[in-house]
Design a protein around this motif. Structure first.
Motif, PDB file in Angstrom:
ATOM      1  N   LEU A 267     -33.676 -66.015 -15.314  1.00  0.00           N
ATOM      2  CA  LEU A 267     -33.805 -64.604 -15.659  1.00  0.00           C
ATOM      3  C   LEU A 267     -35.117 -64.089 -15.108  1.00  0.00           C
ATOM      4  CD1 LEU A 267     -32.604 -64.491 -19.380  1.00  0.00           C
ATOM      5  CD2 LEU A 267     -31.440 -63.485 -17.428  1.00  0.00           C
ATOM      6  N   GLU A 268     -35.092 -62.876 -14.602  1.00  0.00           N
ATOM      7  CA  GLU A 268     -36.316 -62.262 -14.095  1.00  0.00           C
ATOM      8  C   GLU A 268     -36.395 -60.836 -14.621  1.00  0.00           C
ATOM      9  OE1 GLU A 268     -38.588 -61.366  -9.841  1.00  0.00           O
ATOM     10  OE2 GLU A 268     -36.709 -62.484  -9.907  1.00  0.00           O
ATOM     11  N   LEU A 269     -37.529 -60.499 -15.254  1.00  0.00           N
ATOM     12  CA  LEU A 269     -37.694 -59.144 -15.774  1.00  0.00           C
ATOM     13  C   LEU A 269     -37.904 -58.182 -14.617  1.00  0.00           C
ATOM     14  CD1 LEU A 269     -39.993 -59.710 -18.888  1.00  0.00           C
ATOM     15  CD2 LEU A 269     -37.524 -59.351 -18.827  1.00  0.00           C
ATOM     16  N   VAL A 270     -37.217 -57.038 -14.703  1.00  0.00           N
ATOM     17  CA  VAL A 270     -37.317 -56.000 -13.680  1.00  0.00           C
ATOM     18  C   VAL A 270     -38.284 -54.928 -14.184  1.00  0.00           C
ATOM     19  CG1 VAL A 270     -36.017 -54.287 -12.353  1.00  0.00           C
ATOM     20  CG2 VAL A 270     -34.947 -56.463 -12.976  1.00  0.00           C
ATOM     21  N   PRO A 271     -39.176 -54.408 -13.322  1.00  0.00           N
ATOM     22  CA  PRO A 271     -40.103 -53.351 -13.769  1.00  0.00           C
ATOM     23  C   PRO A 271     -39.373 -52.197 -14.440  1.00  0.00           C
ATOM     24  CG  PRO A 271     -40.690 -54.108 -11.567  1.00  0.00           C
ATOM     25  CD  PRO A 271     -39.391 -54.789 -11.921  1.00  0.00           C
ATOM     26  N   LYS A 272     -40.038 -51.588 -15.408  1.00  0.00           N
ATOM     27  CA  LYS A 272     -39.407 -50.555 -16.230  1.00  0.00           C
ATOM     28  C   LYS A 272     -38.906 -49.380 -15.396  1.00  0.00           C
ATOM     29  CE  LYS A 272     -40.249 -47.862 -20.423  1.00  0.00           C
ATOM     30  NZ  LYS A 272     -41.236 -47.514 -21.470  1.00  0.00           N
ATOM     31  N   ASP A 273     -39.637 -49.017 -14.325  1.00  0.00           N
ATOM     32  CA  ASP A 273     -39.259 -47.846 -13.533  1.00  0.00           C
ATOM     33  C   ASP A 273     -38.394 -48.214 -12.326  1.00  0.00           C
ATOM     34  OD1 ASP A 273     -41.204 -49.235 -12.230  1.00  0.00           O
ATOM     35  OD2 ASP A 273     -42.448 -47.495 -11.732  1.00  0.00           O
ATOM     36  N   ALA A 274     -37.907 -49.446 -12.241  1.00  0.00           N
ATOM     37  CA  ALA A 274     -37.072 -49.866 -11.118  1.00  0.00           C
ATOM     38  C   ALA A 274     -35.629 -49.420 -11.337  1.00  0.00           C
ATOM     39  CB  ALA A 274     -37.138 -51.382 -10.947  1.00  0.00           C
ATOM     40  N   VAL A 275     -34.915 -49.192 -10.243  1.00  0.00           N
ATOM     41  CA  VAL A 275     -33.508 -48.800 -10.307  1.00  0.00           C
ATOM     42  C   VAL A 275     -32.733 -49.585  -9.255  1.00  0.00           C
ATOM     43  CG1 VAL A 275     -33.955 -46.464 -11.149  1.00  0.00           C
ATOM     44  CG2 VAL A 275     -33.863 -46.898  -8.686  1.00  0.00           C
ATOM     45  N   MET A 276     -31.415 -49.672  -9.468  1.00  0.00           N
ATOM     46  CA  MET A 276     -30.542 -50.298  -8.493  1.00  0.00           C
ATOM     47  C   MET A 276     -30.176 -49.258  -7.423  1.00  0.00           C
ATOM     48  SD  MET A 276     -30.124 -53.451  -9.352  1.00  0.00           S
ATOM     49  CE  MET A 276     -28.688 -53.896  -8.390  1.00  0.00           C
ATOM     50  N   VAL A 277     -30.287 -49.648  -6.163  1.00  0.00           N
ATOM     51  CA  VAL A 277     -30.023 -48.723  -5.059  1.00  0.00           C
ATOM     52  C   VAL A 277     -28.866 -49.250  -4.220  1.00  0.00           C
ATOM     53  CG1 VAL A 277     -30.980 -47.621  -3.001  1.00  0.00           C
ATOM     54  CG2 VAL A 277     -32.445 -48.052  -4.993  1.00  0.00           C
ATOM     55  N   ASP A 278     -27.927 -48.374  -3.906  1.00  0.00           N
ATOM     56  CA  ASP A 278     -26.897 -48.711  -2.924  1.00  0.00           C
ATOM     57  C   ASP A 278     -26.714 -47.513  -1.997  1.00  0.00           C
ATOM     58  OD1 ASP A 278     -25.099 -46.834  -4.097  1.00  0.00           O
ATOM     59  OD2 ASP A 278     -24.461 -48.351  -5.556  1.00  0.00           O
ATOM     60  N   ALA A 279     -25.869 -47.655  -0.994  1.00  0.00           N
ATOM     61  CA  ALA A 279     -25.722 -46.609   0.022  1.00  0.00           C
ATOM     62  C   ALA A 279     -25.230 -45.296  -0.560  1.00  0.00           C
ATOM     63  CB  ALA A 279     -24.783 -47.097   1.125  1.00  0.00           C
ATOM     64  N   ASN A 280     -24.482 -45.352  -1.638  1.00  0.00           N
ATOM     65  CA  ASN A 280     -23.878 -44.140  -2.190  1.00  0.00           C
ATOM     66  C   ASN A 280     -24.816 -43.325  -3.067  1.00  0.00           C
ATOM     67  OD1 ASN A 280     -21.337 -44.639  -0.985  1.00  0.00           O
ATOM     68  ND2 ASN A 280     -20.812 -46.072  -2.631  1.00  0.00           N
ATOM     69  N   ASN A 281     -25.801 -43.984  -3.713  1.00  0.00           N
ATOM     70  CA  ASN A 281     -26.631 -43.215  -4.656  1.00  0.00           C
ATOM     71  C   ASN A 281     -28.010 -42.865  -4.110  1.00  0.00           C
ATOM     72  OD1 ASN A 281     -27.999 -45.631  -4.782  1.00  0.00           O
ATOM     73  ND2 ASN A 281     -27.852 -45.868  -6.999  1.00  0.00           N
ATOM     74  N   ILE A 282     -28.263 -43.137  -2.826  1.00  0.00           N
ATOM     75  CA  ILE A 282     -29.579 -42.801  -2.266  1.00  0.00           C
ATOM     76  C   ILE A 282     -29.861 -41.301  -2.325  1.00  0.00           C
ATOM     77  CG2 ILE A 282     -30.936 -42.750  -0.127  1.00  0.00           C
ATOM     78  CD1 ILE A 282     -29.829 -45.477   0.559  1.00  0.00           C
ATOM     79  N   PRO A 283     -28.937 -40.417  -1.917  1.00  0.00           N
ATOM     80  CA  PRO A 283     -29.234 -38.974  -2.009  1.00  0.00           C
ATOM     81  C   PRO A 283     -29.535 -38.533  -3.433  1.00  0.00           C
ATOM     82  CG  PRO A 283     -27.338 -39.353  -0.584  1.00  0.00           C
ATOM     83  CD  PRO A 283     -27.626 -40.659  -1.246  1.00  0.00           C
ATOM     84  N   GLU A 284     -28.820 -39.075  -4.375  1.00  0.00           N
ATOM     85  CA  GLU A 284     -29.050 -38.705  -5.779  1.00  0.00           C
ATOM     86  C   GLU A 284     -30.431 -39.163  -6.251  1.00  0.00           C
ATOM     87  OE1 GLU A 284     -27.357 -39.875 -10.233  1.00  0.00           O
ATOM     88  OE2 GLU A 284     -26.198 -40.406  -8.439  1.00  0.00           O
ATOM     89  N   LEU A 285     -30.825 -40.361  -5.850  1.00  0.00           N
ATOM     90  CA  LEU A 285     -32.128 -40.888  -6.278  1.00  0.00           C
ATOM     91  C   LEU A 285     -33.275 -40.090  -5.682  1.00  0.00           C
ATOM     92  CD1 LEU A 285     -31.452 -44.732  -6.008  1.00  0.00           C
ATOM     93  CD2 LEU A 285     -31.443 -43.313  -8.055  1.00  0.00           C
ATOM     94  N   VAL A 286     -33.116 -39.636  -4.429  1.00  0.00           N
ATOM     95  CA  VAL A 286     -34.167 -38.833  -3.791  1.00  0.00           C
ATOM     96  C   VAL A 286     -34.415 -37.552  -4.574  1.00  0.00           C
ATOM     97  CG1 VAL A 286     -34.740 -37.500  -1.715  1.00  0.00           C
ATOM     98  CG2 VAL A 286     -33.784 -39.802  -1.503  1.00  0.00           C
ATOM     99  N   ASN A 287     -33.388 -37.038  -5.224  1.00  0.00           N
ATOM    100  CA  ASN A 287     -33.496 -35.778  -5.968  1.00  0.00           C
ATOM    101  C   ASN A 287     -34.120 -35.953  -7.352  1.00  0.00           C
ATOM    102  OD1 ASN A 287     -33.019 -32.952  -6.078  1.00  0.00           O
ATOM    103  ND2 ASN A 287     -31.273 -33.311  -7.447  1.00  0.00           N
ATOM    104  N   ARG A 288     -34.372 -37.192  -7.767  1.00  0.00           N
ATOM    105  CA  ARG A 288     -34.935 -37.433  -9.102  1.00  0.00           C
ATOM    106  C   ARG A 288     -36.453 -37.300  -9.092  1.00  0.00           C
ATOM    107  NH1 ARG A 288     -32.358 -42.681 -11.924  1.00  0.00           N
ATOM    108  NH2 ARG A 288     -34.316 -42.368 -13.077  1.00  0.00           N
ATOM    109  N   HIS A 289     -36.966 -36.411  -9.954  1.00  0.00           N
ATOM    110  CA  HIS A 289     -38.404 -36.160 -10.012  1.00  0.00           C
ATOM    111  C   HIS A 289     -39.176 -37.380 -10.524  1.00  0.00           C
ATOM    112  CE1 HIS A 289     -37.962 -31.802  -9.251  1.00  0.00           C
ATOM    113  NE2 HIS A 289     -36.849 -31.908  -9.969  1.00  0.00           N
ATOM    114  N   ASP A 290     -38.543 -38.189 -11.382  1.00  0.00           N
ATOM    115  CA  ASP A 290     -39.264 -39.318 -11.964  1.00  0.00           C
ATOM    116  C   ASP A 290     -39.368 -40.504 -11.005  1.00  0.00           C
ATOM    117  OD1 ASP A 290     -36.463 -39.528 -12.162  1.00  0.00           O
ATOM    118  OD2 ASP A 290     -36.628 -41.094 -13.691  1.00  0.00           O
TER     119      ASP A 290
END
Length: 310
Positions: A267-290
């Motif tokens: 098991l490896e802890l993931v940083p609190k502000d980390a997110v999973m990225v794939d080809a489909n959600n990149i545009p959506e993630l770019v639009n997130r202010h946080d």
């Protein structure tokens, strides 16, 4: 009463030298060495003694180490605890707080032991069972970090300024266990993809249980001293304690589980502000202010333009 008819005992206590002297068949102690040992102002404490203990204090000539006799204000040892409780650790200078607590916890008992036994019995001396959790923690450190036992015990000894763990006071054993577990976590940070140590998780309940039991012992001693009665001794289910502890530690954490083809997992802890990225959600993630700041947007736009013109 002459000096030769008095029984006087010198008592070492931390960095101070206190005294007991017989008066009318009872042990008395000079108050100025105690006040000086704590670091308090003698003049103000002398006024307090005169006001609150006027019926019990007496003036007795004490023979100091230089052989000279000095008239000193003395209080019966059995009244010393009452005076010590007039001092609030929260109202003294921060640098005096620990020594005030030590005097309140031990001073009257040490003086009484010297009077009745000729020596003080250290209530903080530990037994092998007291040190059991610490030995388990050290064994875990040795197996996890791949060092030998002697080096592990040297680190613990240096941290608590003792030559062996047998010299660590009872009230510091829990801190020693936590220190060793802290060493394990520190070393783990330098290891890539370190697997979860199941033994360490299983031992967590022992550390918590030990702290609760020690607290209960201290509470029971104080209640009995005040004439009260404690309820039945508490019992703890190790599995429940471990589950509750690990649930609290992992609450709100993100983790990545890796299954190994040879068996087992890590098991490896993931940083609190980390997110999973794939080809489909990149545009959506770019639009997130946080996640993406305005300062990063020009670089993102530039990279997009570079892709389009190629």
């Amino acid at each position: 009463m002459t000096l030769s008819s008095l029984q006087q005992i010198s008592v070492p206590f931390y960095n101070a030298e206190l005294y007991i002297i017989e008066h009318n068949g009872q042990p008395y102690t000079p108050m100025k060495p105690i006040v000086d040992g704590i670091g308090l102002d003698w003049a103000s404490q002398f006024v307090k003694l005169k006001q609150r203990f006027s019926s019990t204090i007496v003036e007795i000539t004490i023979v100091a180490n230089d052989g000279k006799g000095r008239l000193m204000t003395c209080l019966p040892v059995k009244k010393l605890f009452g005076w010590l409780m007039t001092i609030s650790p929260n109202k003294v200078k921060p640098e005096l707080r620990d020594i005030v607590i030590k005097y309140q916890e031990e001073c009257d008992d040490v003086l009484w032991d010297y009077w009745t036994k000729g020596k003080a019995v250290n209530p903080r001396k530990t037994t092998p069972k007291d040190r059991e959790n610490l030995r388990h923690a050290v064994s875990n450190l040795v197996s996890r970090v791949k060092i030998n036992f002697s080096d592990a015990y040297i680190m613990v000894g240096q941290r608590f300024n003792v030559k062996s763990i047998e010299e660590i006071p009872l009230d510091q054993l829990c801190d020693a266990v936590e220190y060793v577990h802290g060493l394990i976590l520190t070393f783990d940070k330098f290891q890539d993809h370190a697997p979860v140590d199941v033994n360490a998780i299983q031992n967590c309940h022992g550390v918590l249980q030990y702290r609760l039991i020690e607290y209960h012992k201290g509470l029971e001693s104080e209640v009995k001293r005040l004439g009260g009665k404690m309820p039945e001794y508490p019992t703890f289910n190790p599995e429940d304690v471990a589950q509750a502890l690990m649930s609290r530690i992992l609450q709100g954490k993100q983790m990545m589980l890796q299954l190994h083809y040879q068996g087992g997992f890590s098991l490896e802890l993931v940083p609190k502000d980390a997110v999973m990225v794939d080809a489909n959600n990149i545009p959506e993630l770019v639009n997130r202010h946080d996640l993406v700041s305005k300062e990063q947007l020009p670089l993102i736009v530039q990279n997009a333009m570079d892709r389009l013109v190629k």
